[in-house]
Design an enzyme around this catalytic site. Sequence first.
Site, PDB file in Angstrom:
ATOM      1  N   TYR A 113      63.237  19.898 -22.783  1.00  0.00           N
ATOM      2  CA  TYR A 113      64.608  19.488 -23.057  1.00  0.00           C
ATOM      3  C   TYR A 113      65.091  18.464 -22.035  1.00  0.00           C
ATOM      4  CZ  TYR A 113      64.723  23.885 -25.717  1.00  0.00           C
ATOM      5  OH  TYR A 113      64.462  24.911 -26.582  1.00  0.00           O
ATOM      6  N   TYR A 126      67.012  29.868 -23.623  1.00  0.00           N
ATOM      7  CA  TYR A 126      68.295  29.236 -23.947  1.00  0.00           C
ATOM      8  C   TYR A 126      68.657  28.274 -22.817  1.00  0.00           C
ATOM      9  CZ  TYR A 126      68.975  32.731 -27.627  1.00  0.00           C
ATOM     10  OH  TYR A 126      68.852  33.507 -28.756  1.00  0.00           O
ATOM     11  N   ASP A 186      69.749  23.380 -31.595  1.00  0.00           N
ATOM     12  CA  ASP A 186      71.176  23.553 -31.871  1.00  0.00           C
ATOM     13  C   ASP A 186      71.663  22.426 -32.774  1.00  0.00           C
ATOM     14  OD1 ASP A 186      71.262  25.791 -30.276  1.00  0.00           O
ATOM     15  OD2 ASP A 186      71.993  24.715 -28.508  1.00  0.00           O
TER      16      ASP A 186
END
Length: 427
Positions: A306, A378, A240
């Site tokens: 992440y 996501y 992103d």
Amino acid sequence: MSILADARELAASGPLCDACLGRVFAERSFGLTNAERGRSLRIAAALDDDEPYEAVETEDCWVCEGYCAEFDSWAERCAEAIEGTEVETYQVGTRAPPLVEENELLLREGAGLPEDAGEPFKSEFNREVGKRVGQITGTAVDFTRPDVQFLLDIDADTVEAQINSAFVYGRYRKLKRDIPQTEWPCRECDGSGFVGKESCDHCGGSGYLYDESVEGFVAPVVMDVMDGVDAKFHGAGREDVDALMLGTGRPFVVEILEPRRRDIDVEQLEGDVNAMADGSIEVEGLRLATYDMVERVKKLDASKQYRAAVEFDDDVTADELQDALDELNGATIEQYTPHRVDHRRASLTRTRHVYDTSGELEDARHATVEIHGEGGLYIKELVSGDEGRTNPSLAGILDTGAVVTALDVIAVEGEDEPFEDDDFFKE
């Protein structure tokens, strides 16, 4: 009929040069040029018939119309076409004159031979000119993906040199937020910077939604060093805009169109890119790559790791957070296309897997979590639930609102094998 009888029949058709005579028997024996085959057959027939040997000048040949005497000059023109351009490999293609192709058919038909006997004129032209190109330029022929492809149009008397792209592989780290991976043209002005005759208010007249991008830091430097005409940036997915890319970085390939330089110092290039970026991004592990590395970067299955800063609507205990993360650990996640990307993604439910989770509560409303998951998962929606579009989710398990306030990508690695395979790099 014997090969000598066939050769006599062919030679009787009119003035026929050695190359055109020998080309009909191109599949016979090895290590000979067609001209050597033709001359040998003409000599053997003269000896067998006890007749004087009579040579035929190539320029007088009714089949090739003298073009078989021009191999050297076409090769020299090829070399001139790439003067000042670094290439290591080449390929030659020929567009033969229709009349010559017709003459070849008539030659074989007149001698009662199959129309595909031997090899076509253009195959010999490719090979003979190609051999000479290699000798003049010190390059090697490559029938797969050469640095340059020559097209010889004999009727038009032109040489076209198509310089194929060069490729540089590496990994980038994005150290500042709000930097997209690639240049992001303004949708209001289509990247022109103007709406009508007025400067675009949406982008401030720049034509781009963001002044900086990973592509903008990397591609122009590589293009300048390799002296190309344009550059394309290919990434192994993308983070992103507001996310950092840390750890070992994200794999990418920069494709340079029509480069004049290929023999470059990649370590120096790496330093140049990092100096230009001035701390906004960093690149490492730059290597010259093959054409196939683009597809590998784009299509190799990869997992992502992440780190997310999370804020909750209600108080959460350390045990509740750990229990929720344990429930997500190894879970299969169903994600309907998130609201934030539904304008550019097909509306469907995707199934992705969570491989590992961990986290630490900072206070009752804030935590840092790490999630290792399948590519395409996501993460923001895995945390928030996206109004029920993602299930299960951290927010759903905890039965409270949750939102990612800062996201970092820590690792992008191949699922079953590393991106960095020596088969995809230049020596």
